[in-house]
Design a protein around this motif. Structure first.
Motif: not given
Length: 274
Positions: A156-185
């Motif tokens: 795997v080659v991961s470049v400036y990646p989104v990593v966490t979906m749970s750590d609110e200090r660092y989470v990229h919320r837009r990607s979390r919403r895009g990936f998880m949709g209505v279950k992002s909560g």
């Protein structure tokens, strides 16, 4: 204002707003290649895809180095859902669509390895930003073979990646919403899709790149993944540059001198996998 800016960018560059998914664009080296193949997952917050800088341009560069490259048009939520959040009314595209597309792509390339001139045991995934999350996720989740053909990447080659979906200090919320949709909560699902919490024993080798001045995805996402990989003794290489921003792919003209020839470092790392 930020949503208006992104909407303008999507309208100005229509190729980044596709939501169809699971189309592969193959770039095969002429003559004898290295035998390696890479599935490329462009970024775009799981809402759209940067098919040029993080897709075709990267594929052409890899191909010029003798590596077969396949740009994956995986399922994303699309610009309409980004602007309106209408998925909260009718569902819409979210997991596991993108992951299913990537697994299918890996199996397809393995099944057609002779046709593409590649080694079925040397097929990796390269992802950028949200695509970097998807690439690493494919190495962490349980294998999904069909006809005896594995869906797991060999590296795997991961470049400036989104990593966490749970750590609110660092989470990229837009990607979390895009990936998880209505279950992002859903906290349990957030944890299950947080890469730093799910590195498996025996994970494939990983090459990780990001910049400390990343204005989009907090650079400490990559630190979390680096620490998790180290904890599980996963062979990996982490390059963190002081400056360079986000979204540069392999194009030196849209980043700063803070990012050296990371492509050259990648080629050296790939060579050491043999």
């Amino acid at each position: 204002m930020r949503k208006l800016y992104i909407l303008f960018a999507m309208l100005a560059f229509p190729l980044v707003a596709a939501a169809a998914g699971n189309r592969l664009s193959a770039h095969i080296p002429e003559g004898k290649g290295t035998g390696k193949a890479v599935v490329i997952c462009p970024g775009g917050s799981y809402f759209w895809l940067d098919k040029r800088t993080e897709g075709k341009d990267v594929a052409e560069w890899l191909c010029s180095k003798g590596i077969a490259a396949f740009v994956l048009d995986y399922k994303v939520a699309g610009g309409f859902n980004f602007i309106t959040d209408m998925r909260f009314l009718y569902g819409g595209r979210c997991f596991p669509g993108a992951l299913d597309d990537l697994r299918r792509a890996i199996r397809e390339i393995r099944a057609e390895a002779v046709k593409y001139g590649v080694d079925p045991d040397r097929i990796g995934v390269m992802g950028f930003s949200a695509g970097g999350h998807l690439a690493m996720l494919s190495a962490e989740v349980e294998d999904c073979p069909e006809g005896g053909i594995s869906s797991k990447p060999d590296f795997v080659v991961s470049v400036y990646p989104v990593v966490t979906m749970s750590d609110e200090r660092y989470v990229h919320r837009r990607s979390r919403r895009g990936f998880m949709g209505v279950k992002s909560g859903n906290k349990a699902l957030r944890d299950s899709f947080s890469l730093e919490k799910n590195v498996p024993e025996g994970c494939c080798p990983v090459f990780l790149v990001n910049c400390c001045d990343d204005p989009v995805v907090d650079w400490r996402n990559s630190v979390l993944l680096d620490q998790a990989l180290t904890c599980k003794c996963v062979p990996h290489e982490y390059h963190c540059y002081p400056s360079g921003g986000h979204g540069f792919g392999l194009n030196p003209t849209i980043t700063s001198t803070g990012v050296p020839d990371w492509g050259g470092q990648l080629l050296q790392w790939l060579g050491n996998l043999d």
